[in-house]
Design an enzyme around this catalytic site. Structure first.
Site, PDB file in Angstrom:
ATOM      1  N   ALA A 135       0.383  -2.720  -1.238  1.00 15.50           N
ATOM      2  CA  ALA A 135       1.568  -1.907  -1.550  1.00 15.50           C
ATOM      3  C   ALA A 135       1.453  -1.151  -2.865  1.00 15.50           C
ATOM      4  O   ALA A 135       2.426  -0.552  -3.310  1.00 15.50           O
ATOM      5  CB  ALA A 135       2.810  -2.797  -1.584  1.00 15.50           C
ATOM      6  N   GLY A 170      -0.290   4.582  -1.389  1.00 11.80           N
ATOM      7  CA  GLY A 170      -0.378   5.029  -0.010  1.00 11.80           C
ATOM      8  C   GLY A 170       0.793   4.629   0.872  1.00 11.80           C
ATOM      9  O   GLY A 170       1.959   4.614   0.442  1.00 11.80           O
ATOM     10  N   ILE A 171       0.479   4.284   2.109  1.00  8.56           N
ATOM     11  CA  ILE A 171       1.508   3.973   3.103  1.00  8.56           C
ATOM     12  C   ILE A 171       2.294   2.728   2.701  1.00  8.56           C
ATOM     13  O   ILE A 171       3.516   2.678   2.843  1.00  8.56           O
ATOM     14  CB  ILE A 171       0.870   3.799   4.491  1.00  8.56           C
ATOM     15  CG1 ILE A 171       0.316   5.141   4.988  1.00  8.56           C
ATOM     16  CG2 ILE A 171       1.892   3.251   5.492  1.00  8.56           C
ATOM     17  CD1 ILE A 171      -0.547   5.032   6.233  1.00  8.56           C
ATOM     18  N   GLY A 172       1.601   1.717   2.175  1.00  7.18           N
ATOM     19  CA  GLY A 172       2.300   0.501   1.766  1.00  7.18           C
ATOM     20  C   GLY A 172       3.348   0.777   0.717  1.00  7.18           C
ATOM     21  O   GLY A 172       4.478   0.273   0.791  1.00  7.18           O
ATOM     22  N   LYS A 200      -4.574  -5.888  -4.661  1.00  5.33           N
ATOM     23  CA  LYS A 200      -5.648  -6.301  -5.568  1.00  5.33           C
ATOM     24  C   LYS A 200      -5.615  -5.609  -6.921  1.00  5.33           C
ATOM     25  O   LYS A 200      -6.101  -6.147  -7.909  1.00  5.33           O
ATOM     26  CB  LYS A 200      -7.014  -6.024  -4.921  1.00  5.33           C
ATOM     27  CG  LYS A 200      -7.361  -6.936  -3.759  1.00  5.33           C
ATOM     28  CD  LYS A 200      -8.845  -6.890  -3.472  1.00  5.33           C
ATOM     29  CE  LYS A 200      -9.346  -5.485  -3.207  1.00  5.33           C
ATOM     30  NZ  LYS A 200     -10.801  -5.457  -2.944  1.00  5.33           N
ATOM     31  N   ASP A 247      -5.829 -10.775  -3.072  1.00  5.08           N
ATOM     32  CA  ASP A 247      -6.933 -10.396  -2.205  1.00  5.08           C
ATOM     33  C   ASP A 247      -6.716 -11.169  -0.919  1.00  5.08           C
ATOM     34  O   ASP A 247      -6.792 -12.405  -0.909  1.00  5.08           O
ATOM     35  CB  ASP A 247      -8.267 -10.771  -2.854  1.00  5.08           C
ATOM     36  CG  ASP A 247      -9.479 -10.341  -2.020  1.00  5.08           C
ATOM     37  OD1 ASP A 247      -9.324 -10.149  -0.803  1.00  5.08           O
ATOM     38  OD2 ASP A 247     -10.571 -10.211  -2.593  1.00  5.08           O
ATOM     39  N   TYR A 278     -15.430  -0.527  12.912  1.00  2.00           N
ATOM     40  CA  TYR A 278     -14.077  -0.255  12.429  1.00  2.00           C
ATOM     41  C   TYR A 278     -13.072  -0.311  13.575  1.00  2.00           C
ATOM     42  O   TYR A 278     -12.012  -0.952  13.456  1.00  2.00           O
ATOM     43  CB  TYR A 278     -14.016   1.112  11.750  1.00  2.00           C
ATOM     44  CG  TYR A 278     -12.612   1.510  11.317  1.00  2.00           C
ATOM     45  CD1 TYR A 278     -11.979   0.827  10.278  1.00  2.00           C
ATOM     46  CD2 TYR A 278     -11.918   2.541  11.955  1.00  2.00           C
ATOM     47  CE1 TYR A 278     -10.691   1.163   9.885  1.00  2.00           C
ATOM     48  CE2 TYR A 278     -10.633   2.887  11.561  1.00  2.00           C
ATOM     49  CZ  TYR A 278     -10.023   2.190  10.536  1.00  2.00           C
ATOM     50  OH  TYR A 278      -8.738   2.524  10.149  1.00  2.00           O
TER      51      TYR A 278
END
Length: 273
Positions: free
Chosen positions: A14, A17-19, A38, A70, A164
């Protein structure tokens, strides 16, 4: 009207970005946000830390608890979840947002990159969910949201980045399995994926300037908000796409989300035209 006021959201990754966008959207309601990521010290490649994100969340009207996490560290996951629940008096929502990406062929993917994707994407989602479930089961409208795609078995989604793709589909399979497992206990589990590229710092590192061909993280935040304010006992087990969620909620104009005004955003992975 539905609201996340007073709800506690535990969001992995968080700090940016999106978080972070999901956190800020919830903060506008007065939600409590656990910023579990992290980055505690500035990274020259990626802007934002748990502390800068926490400051933005509180400025937006929420309460923030920044905690270094982490998701590969099992003991730390359980420790941080316990700290968060004690601090805010419980956990209502888990957003499994932390993810690692490496778009390379099998022959070009080092073992350490393979392990990183599966440890963060799959094992991290599993461990964070497992740690939060006892608290979610006691919440009045509990949700787990996994940021992973609808499963599309077209060969083209595997040909260039099988590792991925497999890791992201495994996240979706976990979401589907947990939805079935937890339905009787009233815990909703859903997945959410963007229809188009989302402009994040991580995307720009993966592919220079790709973010300019997409939308801002706020579209994912608004879609997540819609999902997380649904009744957990009736809305579970879905593979959502952000634009579809918002169209169902009555949104018709998506231009405000464009990074480059007037552009046609590029479809994201796993999305058919």
């Amino acid at each position: 009207m539905p609201s996340l006021a007073g709800k506690t959201l535990f969001i992995t990754g968080a700090s940016r970005g999106i978080g972070k966008a999901i956190a800020l959207r919830a903060a506008r309601d007065g939600a409590n946000i656990v910023v579990a990521a992290k980055t505690a010290e500035p990274d020259p490649r990626l802007p934002g830390t748990i502390h800068t994100a926490a400051a933005e969340i509180e400025a937006a009207g929420g309460r923030a608890l920044p905690l270094v996490l982490d998701v590969r560290d099992e003991a730390r996951v359980h420790e941080v979840v316990k700290l968060a629940a004690e601090h805010f008096g419980g956990i209502d929502i888990l957003v499994n947002n932390a993810s690692a990406i490496n778009l390379s062929r099998v022959t070009d993917t080092p073992a350490k990159r393979y392990d990183l994707m599966f440890d963060i994407n799959v094992r991290g989602t599993f461990m964070c969910s497992q740690a939060c479930i006892p608290y979610l089961e006691r919440a009045p409208n509990p949700h787990i949201l996994v940021l992973s795609p609808p499963i599309n078995l077209q060969p083209k989604w595997f040909a260039s980045h099988a590792a991925y793709t497999t890791s992201k589909y495994a996240m979706s399979m976990l979401a589907f399995g947990m939805a079935a497992e937890l339905k009787a206990k009233g815990v909703a589990v859903n997945a959410l994926w963007p229809r188009t590229l989302i402009a994040t710092s991580a995307l720009n590192i993966a592919g220079s300037q790709l973010g300019t061909m997409g939308r801002t993280p706020e579209i994912m935040a608004d879609a997540a908000y819609d999902i997380l304010t649904q009744d957990s006992r009736s809305h579970t087990g879905h593979f959502h796409v952000d634009e579809d969620v918002l169209r169902a909620a009555g949104v018709t104009d998506f231009d405000p989300y464009l990074v480059t005004p007037g552009s046609q955003p590029m479809l994201d992975l796993y999305i058919e035209g």
